[in-house]
Design a protein around this motif. Structure first.
Motif, PDB file in Angstrom:
ATOM      1  N   ALA A   1       0.768  -1.384   0.024  1.00  0.00           N
ATOM      2  CA  ALA A   1      -0.323   0.300   0.079  1.00  0.00           C
ATOM      3  C   ALA A   1       0.921   1.498  -0.184  1.00  0.00           C
ATOM      4  N   LEU A   2       1.718   1.311   0.995  1.00  0.00           N
ATOM      5  CA  LEU A   2       2.697   2.125   1.430  1.00  0.00           C
ATOM      6  C   LEU A   2       3.719   2.588  -0.598  1.00  0.00           C
ATOM      7  N   ALA A   3       4.227   1.682  -0.888  1.00  0.00           N
ATOM      8  CA  ALA A   3       4.784   1.829  -2.063  1.00  0.00           C
ATOM      9  C   ALA A   3       3.927   2.141  -3.324  1.00  0.00           C
ATOM     10  N   CYS A   4       2.591   1.267  -3.367  1.00  0.00           N
ATOM     11  CA  CYS A   4       1.705   1.586  -4.686  1.00  0.00           C
ATOM     12  C   CYS A   4       0.831   3.029  -4.669  1.00  0.00           C
ATOM     13  N   LEU A   5       0.400   3.741  -3.137  1.00  0.00           N
ATOM     14  CA  LEU A   5      -0.333   4.658  -3.476  1.00  0.00           C
ATOM     15  C   LEU A   5       0.684   6.336  -3.613  1.00  0.00           C
ATOM     16  N   SER A   6       2.332   5.517  -2.794  1.00  0.00           N
ATOM     17  CA  SER A   6       2.848   7.099  -2.585  1.00  0.00           C
ATOM     18  C   SER A   6       3.182   7.062  -4.134  1.00  0.00           C
ATOM     19  N   PHE A   7       4.148   5.993  -5.269  1.00  0.00           N
ATOM     20  CA  PHE A   7       3.809   6.284  -6.365  1.00  0.00           C
ATOM     21  C   PHE A   7       3.103   6.699  -7.338  1.00  0.00           C
ATOM     22  N   GLY A   8       1.895   6.115  -7.079  1.00  0.00           N
ATOM     23  CA  GLY A   8       0.676   6.781  -8.132  1.00  0.00           C
ATOM     24  C   GLY A   8       0.607   8.169  -7.538  1.00  0.00           C
ATOM     25  N   LEU A   9       0.481   8.872  -6.408  1.00  0.00           N
ATOM     26  CA  LEU A   9       0.484  10.365  -6.912  1.00  0.00           C
ATOM     27  C   LEU A   9       1.152  11.086  -6.785  1.00  0.00           C
ATOM     28  N   ALA A  10       2.467  10.700  -6.761  1.00  0.00           N
ATOM     29  CA  ALA A  10       3.164  11.538  -7.519  1.00  0.00           C
ATOM     30  C   ALA A  10       3.215  11.602  -8.884  1.00  0.00           C
ATOM     31  N   ALA A  11       2.845  10.189  -9.331  1.00  0.00           N
ATOM     32  CA  ALA A  11       3.299   9.801 -10.789  1.00  0.00           C
ATOM     33  C   ALA A  11       1.705  10.609 -11.727  1.00  0.00           C
ATOM     34  N   LEU A  12       0.699  10.699 -10.535  1.00  0.00           N
ATOM     35  CA  LEU A  12      -0.582  11.320 -10.680  1.00  0.00           C
ATOM     36  C   LEU A  12      -0.424  13.078 -11.376  1.00  0.00           C
ATOM     37  N   VAL A  13       0.454  14.005  -9.921  1.00  0.00           N
ATOM     38  CA  VAL A  13       0.437  14.383  -9.983  1.00  0.00           C
ATOM     39  C   VAL A  13       2.035  15.202 -11.141  1.00  0.00           C
ATOM     40  N   GLY A  14       3.119  14.418 -11.968  1.00  0.00           N
ATOM     41  CA  GLY A  14       3.441  14.051 -12.712  1.00  0.00           C
ATOM     42  C   GLY A  14       3.280  14.541 -13.688  1.00  0.00           C
ATOM     43  N   GLY A  15       1.929  13.791 -13.452  1.00  0.00           N
ATOM     44  CA  GLY A  15       1.323  13.578 -15.169  1.00  0.00           C
ATOM     45  C   GLY A  15       0.248  14.494 -15.611  1.00  0.00           C
ATOM     46  N   LEU A  16      -0.051  15.075 -14.892  1.00  0.00           N
ATOM     47  CA  LEU A  16      -1.122  15.769 -14.747  1.00  0.00           C
ATOM     48  C   LEU A  16      -0.637  17.377 -15.191  1.00  0.00           C
ATOM     49  N   TRP A  17       0.657  17.163 -14.558  1.00  0.00           N
ATOM     50  CA  TRP A  17       1.277  18.802 -14.261  1.00  0.00           C
ATOM     51  C   TRP A  17       1.481  19.512 -15.472  1.00  0.00           C
ATOM     52  N   PRO A  18       1.933  18.720 -16.479  1.00  0.00           N
ATOM     53  CA  PRO A  18       2.573  18.692 -17.874  1.00  0.00           C
ATOM     54  C   PRO A  18       1.251  18.900 -19.029  1.00  0.00           C
ATOM     55  N   LEU A  19       0.320  18.851 -18.966  1.00  0.00           N
ATOM     56  CA  LEU A  19      -1.084  18.714 -19.417  1.00  0.00           C
ATOM     57  C   LEU A  19      -2.192  20.012 -19.386  1.00  0.00           C
ATOM     58  N   PHE A  20      -1.458  20.311 -17.608  1.00  0.00           N
ATOM     59  CA  PHE A  20      -2.534  21.855 -17.624  1.00  0.00           C
ATOM     60  C   PHE A  20      -0.945  23.317 -18.055  1.00  0.00           C
ATOM     61  N   ALA A  21      -0.187  23.102 -18.067  1.00  0.00           N
ATOM     62  CA  ALA A  21       1.290  24.348 -18.762  1.00  0.00           C
ATOM     63  C   ALA A  21       1.585  23.192 -20.105  1.00  0.00           C
ATOM     64  N   ARG A  22       0.786  23.405 -20.948  1.00  0.00           N
ATOM     65  CA  ARG A  22       2.030  22.658 -22.147  1.00  0.00           C
ATOM     66  C   ARG A  22       2.558  23.873 -23.077  1.00  0.00           C
ATOM     67  N   GLY A  23       3.520  23.676 -23.336  1.00  0.00           N
ATOM     68  CA  GLY A  23       4.645  24.474 -23.672  1.00  0.00           C
ATOM     69  C   GLY A  23       5.634  25.569 -23.008  1.00  0.00           C
ATOM     70  N   GLU A  24       5.202  25.603 -21.760  1.00  0.00           N
ATOM     71  CA  GLU A  24       5.956  25.616 -20.063  1.00  0.00           C
ATOM     72  C   GLU A  24       7.229  24.253 -19.630  1.00  0.00           C
ATOM     73  N   ARG A  25       8.439  25.353 -20.388  1.00  0.00           N
ATOM     74  CA  ARG A  25       9.235  24.024 -20.342  1.00  0.00           C
ATOM     75  C   ARG A  25       9.489  23.709 -19.093  1.00  0.00           C
ATOM     76  N   ARG A  26       9.730  24.606 -18.240  1.00  0.00           N
ATOM     77  CA  ARG A  26       9.897  23.760 -16.677  1.00  0.00           C
ATOM     78  C   ARG A  26       9.178  23.803 -16.374  1.00  0.00           C
ATOM     79  N   HIS A  27       8.095  24.101 -16.415  1.00  0.00           N
ATOM     80  CA  HIS A  27       6.848  23.085 -15.892  1.00  0.00           C
ATOM     81  C   HIS A  27       7.375  21.908 -16.372  1.00  0.00           C
ATOM     82  N   VAL A  28       7.377  21.361 -17.121  1.00  0.00           N
ATOM     83  CA  VAL A  28       7.942  19.990 -17.860  1.00  0.00           C
ATOM     84  C   VAL A  28       8.565  18.978 -17.386  1.00  0.00           C
ATOM     85  N   THR A  29       9.409  20.747 -16.758  1.00  0.00           N
ATOM     86  CA  THR A  29      10.980  20.273 -16.078  1.00  0.00           C
ATOM     87  C   THR A  29      10.746  19.495 -14.441  1.00  0.00           C
ATOM     88  N   ALA A  30       9.303  20.323 -14.483  1.00  0.00           N
ATOM     89  CA  ALA A  30       9.679  19.923 -12.723  1.00  0.00           C
ATOM     90  C   ALA A  30       8.363  18.810 -12.490  1.00  0.00           C
TER      91      ALA A  30
END
Length: 241
Positions: free
Chosen positions: A138-167
């Protein structure tokens, strides 16, 4: 988009594992508190019975994907029992045809096998250790899943922003570290037979360090500290003769 889909799957698996922790704890406690059977149980029973077996065959299924180590155990009378294990060590790997072992039967299943040297090993049906496995998963899947969800959705809401993509990328890969650290903590707990509380006690501080690092890298990416500002190499100009 791949990261978002992977995150959703991991979050689902992690949620299921988290909900199973309580049930696994109750089942382990029931097993540890089960009385010894007064006689050979004729049907599945909550008491514990130790039955002598002879090993007919053992197969560790090495190199076969998805196959668990298994053994065929034969009692002095009756049909043989097919028993599977999560891993081969420490008892199953040493089993030889004709060897005598003792099987612990609980609720109609062989949950533990003991060899002549007194070594014990849980079978795939054994309840001991499942709470730790569920919590670590549970700890492995939830921690990775939350970070992957944030990191996966972030670029979709900041298209063209290179610094946001890197973050977002730094968040995703720190999520891999969070999940991997939880798995390593579970392995350490199992290898040393530490109690259940050791998993969050060890993983918590490590996760806090990784989260601090994740925040620092993400903020640095947004400030441009991770930008590649090195000038592009210039081609030499031909000199006039």
């Amino acid at each position: 988009m791949m990261w978002v889909l992977l995150a959703v799957v991991m979050l689902g698996v992690g949620a299921v594992s988290a909900f199973q922790v309580r049930g696994a704890l109750e089942r382990e406690r029931e097993y540890r508190g089960a009385p010894a059977c007064a006689a050979v149980p004729v049907k599945a029973s909550g008491c514990v019975w130790e039955q002598g077996f002879t090993v007919r065959g053992a197969d560790m299924n090495r190199g076969e994907r998805g196959e668990s180590p298994e053994a065929e155990l034969v009692p002095s009378s009756g049909e043989p029992w097919e028993v599977t294990f999560v891993r081969a060590e420490p008892v199953m790997s040493e089993m030889q045809p004709g060897e005598k072992v003792v099987g612990v039967i609980w609720h109609g299943q062989v949950v533990e096998v003991r060899d002549a040297e007194g070594r014990r090993q849980q079978t795939s049906d054994g309840p001991v250790g499942w709470p730790e496995d569920r919590l670590g998963g549970a700890l492995a899947c939830l921690s990775f899943g939350l970070a992957a969800l944030v990191g996966g959705l972030w670029p979709l809401f900041a298209r063209g922003e290179r610094r946001h993509v890197t973050a977002a990328k730094t968040v995703r890969w720190h999520g891999v570290g969070l999940g991997g650290t939880a798995i390593l903590t579970l392995w350490a707990q199992a290898a040393n037979d530490w109690p259940l509380w050791a998993i969050p006690a060890i993983w918590g501080p490590l996760a806090l360090l990784l989260l601090t690092s994740m925040t620092a890298f993400a903020l640095g990416a947004l400030r441009g500290d991770l930008d590649d500002d090195a000038p592009a190499p210039q081609e030499p100009q031909p000199q006039a003769s």
